[in-house]
Design an enzyme around this catalytic site. Structure first.
Site, short mmCIF file in Angstrom:
data_model
loop_
_atom_site.label_atom_id
_atom_site.label_comp_id
_atom_site.label_asym_id
_atom_site.label_seq_id
_atom_site.Cartn_x
_atom_site.Cartn_y
_atom_site.Cartn_z
N GLN A 215 0.68 4.43 3.93
CA GLN A 215 1.97 4.55 4.63
C GLN A 215 1.87 4.28 6.13
O GLN A 215 2.87 4.45 6.84
CB GLN A 215 2.58 5.94 4.38
CG GLN A 215 3.01 6.16 2.95
CD GLN A 215 4.22 5.31 2.52
OE1 GLN A 215 4.89 4.69 3.33
NE2 GLN A 215 4.47 5.28 1.22
N ALA B 230 -0.38 -3.74 -0.02
CA ALA B 230 0.44 -4.80 0.59
C ALA B 230 1.94 -4.56 0.46
O ALA B 230 2.70 -4.88 1.36
CB ALA B 230 0.09 -6.14 -0.05
N THR C 17 -11.31 -11.47 -11.40
CA THR C 17 -10.80 -12.58 -10.60
C THR C 17 -9.71 -12.08 -9.66
O THR C 17 -8.77 -11.41 -10.09
CB THR C 17 -10.25 -13.69 -11.52
OG1 THR C 17 -11.31 -14.09 -12.39
CG2 THR C 17 -9.74 -14.88 -10.74
N CYS D 68 6.91 8.43 -7.71
CA CYS D 68 6.30 8.86 -8.97
C CYS D 68 6.97 10.11 -9.52
O CYS D 68 7.01 10.31 -10.71
CB CYS D 68 4.82 9.13 -8.76
SG CYS D 68 4.00 7.84 -7.87
N1 PLP Z 1 -0.84 6.42 -1.49
C1 PLP Z 1 0.32 6.62 -0.86
C2 PLP Z 1 0.38 7.53 0.33
C3 PLP Z 1 1.50 6.01 -1.31
O1 PLP Z 1 2.66 6.23 -0.70
C4 PLP Z 1 1.41 5.17 -2.45
C5 PLP Z 1 2.62 4.51 -3.00
O2 PLP Z 1 3.57 5.14 -3.39
C6 PLP Z 1 0.16 4.97 -3.05
C7 PLP Z 1 -0.93 5.62 -2.55
C8 PLP Z 1 -0.01 4.08 -4.25
O3 PLP Z 1 0.01 2.72 -3.86
P1 PLP Z 1 0.29 1.56 -4.93
O4 PLP Z 1 1.75 1.64 -5.25
O5 PLP Z 1 -0.06 0.30 -4.20
O6 PLP Z 1 -0.59 1.81 -6.08
#
Ligand code: PLP
Length: 392
Positions: free
Chosen positions: A179, A200, A237, A325
């Site tokens: 973040q 990204a 890959t 999530c």
């Molecule tokens: N860590 C943090 C602090 C996040 O906000 C997120 C995404 O919600 C993630 C990890 C996970 O990243 P990704 O969606 O690229 O797996």
């Protein structure tokens, strides 16, 4: 008018990123591990993106390992160190209570396999006190993992201080900077850390790609078995078009990070001040500072955040109740709970997160519709008003 204020969940790609992904998908289809021209072209593109990422975080290109995103980078950092140091007897892992699920659930999985895990608390403004780390870290600690900024409330953590404490005890320091990278200046050397996760799609790059920065010389075990890609550190890959897009996103971020941070910060402050003024019974969650400039988490007394989210969506305004999530469930946020908020207030909280395409008109639109929606929802609930204390 549709308003997207959920940039912490994900961001739209910048136009230059989109163009680069399209061109790479068409022109750079060779396998970067192939020795012929097509392969070497793809490999050169990976190297260029690696340099751009390294520059953005002040690392060396050889220290950047591509992954499928933040979740994999977090898993790789924690599992990779845990496995590499297992034989040394260091079987203790420390994280903060407000980490992303990618860290918390990796800890749970390792705890089931015999590692001792400790979660250190945060104060009521959502900041980890380094003294709390000092109390729990020992010569058995393999890794300390504390996020650079929290995804729900945006608070920045004192990573350099935490890293110094971890190192005093011979433990490694990882930070989940998903973040912060691309939003504020991130300097791995100044932070004094050993590992850093980035993703990204949180800074206008494509989804499904990210990186783990691993300080040279750090003892790590790969977590994916297979070919020799990424100097034997991550098999499989590489997703060349996505990585090329991430490289362009990194260059764009590096070019305008200071300007963009103050522009977005200005919009966020305008939104926050106007909401607190126009809607009674509101309070900002988390320290006002230090915080990433794009995030505001606000409690609305006597309003179920899920209902507010849906009502705003019907008006074309996209926000979030916290981490993507856990949205869709009625579980109060573990972050707000760790800050000592009551389950009730935690369920009254909405996250507004702004970014590259956010405008003042959008902020004003949200401020214009919000008071009436909140009034309507409050009229539907017959619960008595409770006191909300505003954090400063
Ligand atoms: N860590 C943090 C602090 C996040 O906000 C997120 C995404 O919600 C993630 C990890 C996970 O990243 P990704 O969606 O690229 O797996």
């Amino acid at each position: 008018m549709r308003v997207y204020f959920d940039y912490n969940a994900t961001t739209p790609m910048a136009p230059d990123v989109l163009a680069a992904v399209a061109a790479a998908s068409r022109d750079l289809f060779g396998n970067p591990s192939s020795v012929h021209h097509f392969g070497q072209q793809a490999k050169a593109a990976l190297d260029e993106a690696r340099s751009a990422l390294a520059l953005l975080i002040n690392g060396e290109p050889s220290e950047v390992v591509y992954t499928s995103g933040g979740t994999e980078s977090d898993n790789f950092a924690i599992r990779g160190v845990a496995e590499a140091l297992e034989a040394t007897g260091r079987r203790h892992l420390v994280a903060s209570a407000i980490e992303h699920e990618a860290v918390l659930n990796t800890f749970k999985s390792l705890a089931r396999r015999g590692w001792r895990t400790t979660l250190i608390p945060v104060d009521q403004t959502g900041i980890v006190d380094p003294a709390q780390l000092r109390q729990v870290v020992t010569k058995d600690t393999a890794l300390v993992s504390v996020m650079h900024a929290n995804n729900e409330i945006g608070t920045l953590q004192p990573i350099a201080d935490l890293a110094a404490i971890a190192h005093e005890h011979g433990a490694l320091m990882h930070t989940d900077a998903v973040q912060t990278v691309g939003k504020v200046a991130v300097d791995v050397r100044a932070l004094g850390i050993d590992l850093l996760s980035l993703s990204a799609h949180k800074f206008n790059g494509p989804k499904g790609t990210g990186a783990l920065w691993i300080k040279r010389g750090t003892r790590m075990q790969p977590t994916l078995a297979g070919g020799k890609q990424e100097r034997n550190r991550r098999a499989g890959t590489e997703s060349v078009p996505a990585i090329v897009g991430m490289g362009v996103a990194a260059r764009l971020a590096a070019q305008k990070i200071g300007l963009e941070a103050s522009r977005v910060g200005g919009l966020r402050d305008r939104l926050e001040e106007a909401v607190l003024r126009a809607v009674p019974g509101t309070a900002v969650n988390g320290a006002r500072s230090p915080r990433v400039p794009n995030t505001s988490n606000i409690s609305f007394d006597r309003v179920e955040a899920e209902s507010l989210l849906i009502a705003l969506d019907l008006e074309g305004i996209a926000v979030s109740t916290g981490s993507a999530c856990s949205s869709g469930t009625l579980e109060p946020s573990h972050v707000l709970r760790a800050m000592g908020l009551s389950p009730h207030r935690a369920q009254n909280s909405l996250r507004f997160s702004l970014g590259l395409f956010s405008t003042q008109e959008e902020v004003d639109r949200v401020v214009a519709v919000l008071p009436a929606i909140v009034d309507k929802l409050r009229a539907l609930t017959r619960k008595p008003a409770s006191q909300t204390v505003v954090n400063h």
